[in-house]
Design an enzyme around this catalytic site. Structure first.
Site, PDB file in Angstrom:
ATOM      1  N   THR A  18      35.985  30.879  41.274  1.00 39.66           N
ATOM      2  CA  THR A  18      36.490  29.904  40.468  1.00 39.66           C
ATOM      3  C   THR A  18      35.848  28.007  40.375  1.00 39.66           C
ATOM      4  O   THR A  18      35.749  26.988  39.579  1.00 39.66           O
ATOM      5  CB  THR A  18      38.081  29.493  40.937  1.00 39.66           C
ATOM      6  OG1 THR A  18      38.439  30.472  40.366  1.00 39.66           O
ATOM      7  CG2 THR A  18      39.061  28.824  40.244  1.00 39.66           C
ATOM      8  N   SER A  64      34.407  37.087  42.423  1.00 38.58           N
ATOM      9  CA  SER A  64      34.489  37.466  43.616  1.00 38.58           C
ATOM     10  C   SER A  64      34.211  38.711  43.582  1.00 38.58           C
ATOM     11  O   SER A  64      34.118  39.057  44.552  1.00 38.58           O
ATOM     12  CB  SER A  64      35.056  36.804  44.576  1.00 38.58           C
ATOM     13  OG  SER A  64      36.381  36.661  43.829  1.00 38.58           O
ATOM     14  N   THR A  96      38.584  33.167  45.075  1.00 41.21           N
ATOM     15  CA  THR A  96      39.485  33.141  46.276  1.00 41.21           C
ATOM     16  C   THR A  96      40.001  34.873  46.479  1.00 41.21           C
ATOM     17  O   THR A  96      40.265  35.216  47.257  1.00 41.21           O
ATOM     18  CB  THR A  96      40.637  31.992  45.998  1.00 41.21           C
ATOM     19  OG1 THR A  96      40.919  32.603  44.495  1.00 41.21           O
ATOM     20  CG2 THR A  96      40.537  30.947  46.138  1.00 41.21           C
ATOM     21  N   ASP A  97      39.264  35.453  45.527  1.00 44.26           N
ATOM     22  CA  ASP A  97      40.180  36.581  45.266  1.00 44.26           C
ATOM     23  C   ASP A  97      39.578  37.583  45.967  1.00 44.26           C
ATOM     24  O   ASP A  97      40.645  38.100  46.788  1.00 44.26           O
ATOM     25  CB  ASP A  97      39.486  37.752  44.167  1.00 44.26           C
ATOM     26  CG  ASP A  97      40.611  36.813  42.647  1.00 44.26           C
ATOM     27  OD1 ASP A  97      41.215  36.236  42.888  1.00 44.26           O
ATOM     28  OD2 ASP A  97      39.770  37.470  41.419  1.00 44.26           O
TER      29      ASP A  97
END
Length: 354
Positions: A18, A64, A96-97
């Site tokens: 992101t 990710s 961030t996942d």
């Protein structure tokens, strides 16, 4: 003649996510995707030039979920090379996942004591109030802080500093999504000054392969759910898995009827018992009913301690990539988990103020 003070050297690796996502005006489907590299991310934050001498490396350009353990092992090898060349700290930007898993893999693989800081963003640059620039600045500020050395990999978002081994993503969209439920953050950033309040011991890496080496056998992660008969456990061998992490109910409990099946698999491959709750530590000696933690551990399952399922899977994956053959020697995996869990708790030492 005034002596020039050397600025600390920091390498910023970008992996996508992101923080690097923008829209494509010519795309028909709309939405954002990772398109910015490390150099563009660094250029967007002019204050970074006041903080460190920066090198930008576009290591990957992917969402990710597409990253693999092999990718992170290769990244760890690159980080080790930078540290050998005199770099003072490293920052990784990514989606961030999977930060909670990639940062933990780096925690286990990177050998140098220099700071390794992972960050990202919850709001992409096309939205009002994107958080990527602030998170990147804070991450670099932490990476140049001497007090951050020797702590293992760190995750810095929303002006909080978390140890990679404890942190997890807890909300789909909230910028304050990252929480260390069991231990809390180890520090924070105020007015550009990082503060380290707690110092966990560095992870024990003796049992792990060097970064950039080895293949990574498949490790399954299964979560217990009400009424699930866990029939997938019986299919692991046929599907080619080399290990299993089972996220059990509560303190470490599964349905009683699943115990014989888990015990049978645990005799052939490493089966690690974790909790699906995401906080606290796996119990070891409280409950005694069939399917309780006492029952399962007595049948050869390996306790994950404070590690949640995804992190336990990372540790098991790295152990199975080692030069030894832990599949044939289940005791090697058990001992490695015991050593790691036993070496990680050394809290309470406050850092010096900057």
């Amino acid at each position: 003649m005034t002596e020039q003070i050397r600025m600390p050297r920091v390498t910023v690796f970008s992996l996508g996510g992101t923080i690097a996502s923008t829209s494509d005006a010519g795309a028909e489907d709309g939405g954002v995707a990772p398109r910015l590299g490390a150099a563009e991310l660094v250029q967007a934050v002019p204050r970074l030039r006041e903080t460190a001498e920066l090198e930008s490396v576009a290591f990957r350009q992917a969402p990710s979920p597409d990253l693999t353990v092999a990718d992170i092992s290769e990244l760890a090898a690159e980080i080790d090379e930078r540290f050998a060349d005199g770099v003072d700290g490293v920052v990784i930007t990514q989606g961030t996942d999977t930060i909670e898993e990639t940062s933990f893999a780096l925690d286990l693989l990177v050998r140098g004591p220099q700071p390794v800081v992972v960050t990202g963003a919850m709001r992409n640059p096309t939205l009002a109030g994107p958080d990527g620039s602030a998170n990147l600045l804070a991450a670099v500020q932490v990476a140049v802080t001497p007090e951050a050395a020797g702590l293992g990999a760190l995750v810095v978002l929303n002006d909080e500093i978390h140890a990679a081994r404890f942190v997890r993503k807890t909300h789909t969209t909230n910028p304050a999504t990252f929480r260390s439920v069991t231990a809390g953050p180890i520090g924070w950033v105020t007015e550009g000054r990082p503060r380290i309040g707690l110092r966990p011991a560095p992870p024990r890496r003796d049992d792990l392969p060097r970064s950039g080496t080895g293949s990574f056998p498949a490790v399954a992660l299964l979560t217990c759910a009400l009424g699930d008969d866990l029939r997938l456990v019986g299919e692991l061998d046929r599907l080619g898995y080399a290990g299993l992490v089972i996220e059990a109910f509560g303190g470490g409990h599964v349905p009683g009827h699943a115990v014989p099946m888990l015990a049978e698999v645990a005799a052939r491959m490493p089966v690690v018992l974790a909790s699906r709750t995401g906080g606290g530590e796996l119990l070891r000696e409280t409950y005694g009913f069939p399917g309780s933690e006492r029952d399962l551990l007595s049948r050869g399952l390996i306790p994950a301690g404070f590690l949640d399922g995804p992190k336990a899977r990372i540790l098991l994956s790295l152990l199975l990539a080692g030069p030894a053959d832990p599949v044939a020697d289940l005791a090697a995996v058990r001992i490695a988990f015991q050593r790691f869990l036993g070496s990680t708790f050394s809290f309470g030492q406050h850092s010096r103020s900057r």
